[in-house]
Write an enzyme that holds these catalytic residues in place. Structure first.
Site, PDB file in Angstrom:
ATOM      1  CG  HIS A  54      -1.999  -0.991   1.051  1.00  0.00           C
ATOM      2  ND1 HIS A  54      -3.093  -0.512   0.247  1.00  0.00           N
ATOM      3  CD2 HIS A  54      -2.386  -2.161   1.233  1.00  0.00           C
ATOM      4  CE1 HIS A  54      -4.043  -1.668   0.434  1.00  0.00           C
ATOM      5  NE2 HIS A  54      -3.473  -2.523   1.106  1.00  0.00           N
ATOM      6  CG  ASP A  56       0.916   0.377  -5.157  1.00  0.00           C
ATOM      7  OD1 ASP A  56       0.361   0.612  -4.229  1.00  0.00           O
ATOM      8  OD2 ASP A  56       0.754  -0.361  -5.946  1.00  0.00           O
ATOM      9  CB  ALA A 156      -5.033 -16.341  -3.737  1.00  0.00           C
ATOM     10  CB  SER A 160      -5.425 -13.997 -10.505  1.00  0.00           C
ATOM     11  OG  SER A 160      -6.410 -13.327  -9.713  1.00  0.00           O
ATOM     12  CB  SER A 161      -6.834  -9.126 -12.100  1.00  0.00           C
ATOM     13  OG  SER A 161      -5.930  -8.345 -11.165  1.00  0.00           O
ATOM     14  CD  GLU A 197      -6.454  -4.898 -11.681  1.00  0.00           C
ATOM     15  OE1 GLU A 197      -6.592  -5.195 -10.682  1.00  0.00           O
ATOM     16  OE2 GLU A 197      -5.666  -5.328 -12.573  1.00  0.00           O
ATOM     17  CG  ASP A 209      -0.786  -6.359  -8.459  1.00  0.00           C
ATOM     18  OD1 ASP A 209       0.085  -6.517  -7.485  1.00  0.00           O
ATOM     19  OD2 ASP A 209      -1.854  -6.329  -8.264  1.00  0.00           O
ATOM     20  CE1 TYR A 261      -5.010  -1.389  -3.445  1.00  0.00           C
ATOM     21  CE2 TYR A 261      -6.180   0.377  -4.593  1.00  0.00           C
ATOM     22  CZ  TYR A 261      -4.900  -0.241  -4.193  1.00  0.00           C
ATOM     23  OH  TYR A 261      -3.852  -0.011  -4.796  1.00  0.00           O
TER      24      TYR A 261
END
Length: 431
Positions: A54, A56, A156, A160-161, A197, A209, A261
């Site tokens: 948290h 970035d 998880a 994954s995204s 995203e 990510d 978030y």
């Protein structure tokens, strides 16, 4: 053959496919859905963040590495100016989306990670047939048929995204140009996949990510400075020290699109904007700015003093995590894994108490791992569920995982899954 899970009495280990196996499964899904061969298969990995959570979006440093687990996409161009997308794990026909319909807010489901990434790459001028701006560029985009087969566990906290976005984006760029992607294009794709995203699907992620998935090297962690955009590879040869990273997927609900978030980021962005800075990291007196911003932004039903205390905790996490991560990178470069593990522990404490993004399940992983000799343990990812990691002696890996699984069973938590994480390569063509 797939990676064989360790011998164990309790824990469930996630089996990892080789590139060959992932490519085979994606190709089979493509041919079953589209009745023709694909033009190639691309893979992009999930990631684990060792430290720097948290920060970035506050312009701070992070230290992720790429997992062996990947999203594989088999891709072929079509002449119908549409994206036809199928997931090998779903018993459903391909979803068809016109290239002209893709943009902010559409599609907002899982297909948006694929279609949105390609759309954003086109908007950034990274596709060979995208020479116009806005709607005109969207109408001219090449159509693609895409079959997805992913190993990265959904929900998880292992990105994954981003794995899906980066695999689709790199495939589209390489097919459009008929060559391998350049380093400059990889960096440009970071912003494009972030845009997919943030704007298309609507998750307010900060780019960690996507950078890890696109830029990571095998056997290295990736030091990223989000204030300057600089990044460098940090050797991460844990096997030589007989150490391992244990990833425990708690299988507890995890979502970055449910407002939690965004609420944390809103505080950090709000304080920075109040001080006239792009990032909180650039604010000279962040606690003074926090008090001033808090006084102007008290939510309905919240007392001013309580809200100011909350804002101060959020800012304190970011300020201390930035300093902690800078120290941890130096510790890792010096090979001081014990000190690095202590930094991991302090990070989790801050995430739990100041940022309040941990959960009882994540705390249990950390608690049990430390009790079984881990040098350090912490939650990883956005929090509110997802995964935690432990830096531990390789010989105690199975013992630790079994103990975590037993603790989860005793406390009535979901059955966790485990990965013995290996620092792996970033997005690439595999066939």
């Amino acid at each position: 053959m797939a990676q064989t899970p360790p011998d164990t009495q309790q824990a469930q280990w996630l089996i990892t496919r080789t590139d060959e196996e992932g490519a085979r499964d994606a190709l089979q899904a493509f041919e079953a859905a589209f009745h023709r061969p694909a033009e190639g298969v691309w893979a992009a990995p999930g990631r684990v963040n060792l430290i720097g959570e948290h920060v970035d979006y506050a312009g701070g440093p992070c230290l992720p590495f790429a997992l062996t687990q990947c999203a594989f996409v088999a891709v072929g161009r079509n002449d119908e100016q549409c994206y036809r997308i199928v997931d090998a794990k779903l018993s459903a026909p391909p979803v068809t989306i016109s290239t002209a319909e893709v943009g902010p807010g559409n599609p907002s489901d899982w297909t948006g990670y694929i279609a949105g990434a390609i759309w954003a790459a086109g908007q950034a001028g990274l596709l060979g047939d995208s020479t116009a701006d806005g709607d005109q560029a969207s109408e001219r985009l090449q159509g693609f048929d895409i079959a997805l087969s992913s190993d990265v566990p959904l929900g998880a906290g292992l990105s994954s995204s981003a794995a899906i976005e980066c695999s689709a984006a790199i495939a589209a760029v390489e097919l459009s140009h008929g060559r391998s992607i350049s380093e400059i294009e990889r960096v440009a794709l970071v912003d494009a996949t972030m845009r997919a995203e943030n704007e298309v699907v609507g998750a307010a992620t900060g780019g960690l990510d996507q950078k890890a998935s696109l830029l990571a090297w095998k056997s290295h962690a990736l030091s990223i400075d989000f204030g300057t955009g600089a990044y460098r590879q940090v050797p991460f040869h844990i096997a030589e020290e007989n150490l391992a990273i244990l990833v425990a997927n708690t299988n507890s609900p995890h979502s970055l699109a449910d407002g939690q978030y965004a609420s944390r980021r809103g505080v950090i962005d709000g304080v920075a904007a109040h001080a006239g800075k792009k990032f909180l990291r650039l604010v000279d007196n962040p606690y003074q700015a926090a008090s001033q911003w808090a006084a102007q932004s008290v939510p309905d039903g919240e007392s001013p003093s309580s809200w100011e205390a909350t804002v101060h905790r959020r800012v304190r996490h970011v300020v201390t995590e930035i300093a902690r991560t800078e120290t941890a990178i130096t510790q890792l470069e010096a090979g001081n894994f014990r000190a690095f593990g202590e930094s991991m522990q302090l990070s989790h404490i801050s995430l739990k108490h100041d940022y309040e993004v941990s959960t009882p399940e994540l705390d249990t992983v950390v608690e049990v791992a430390l009790a079984h000799g881990a040098l350090g343990a912490r939650m990883t990812g956005g929090g509110f569920g997802g995964s935690a990691i432990a830096l531990i002696d390789k010989d105690r890996l199975v013992e630790c995982a079994d103990a975590i699984a037993e603790a989860f069973a005793q406390r009535g938590y979901p059955t966790p899954e485990f990965i013995a994480a290996v620092p792996s390569a970033g997005a690439r063509r595999v066939l």
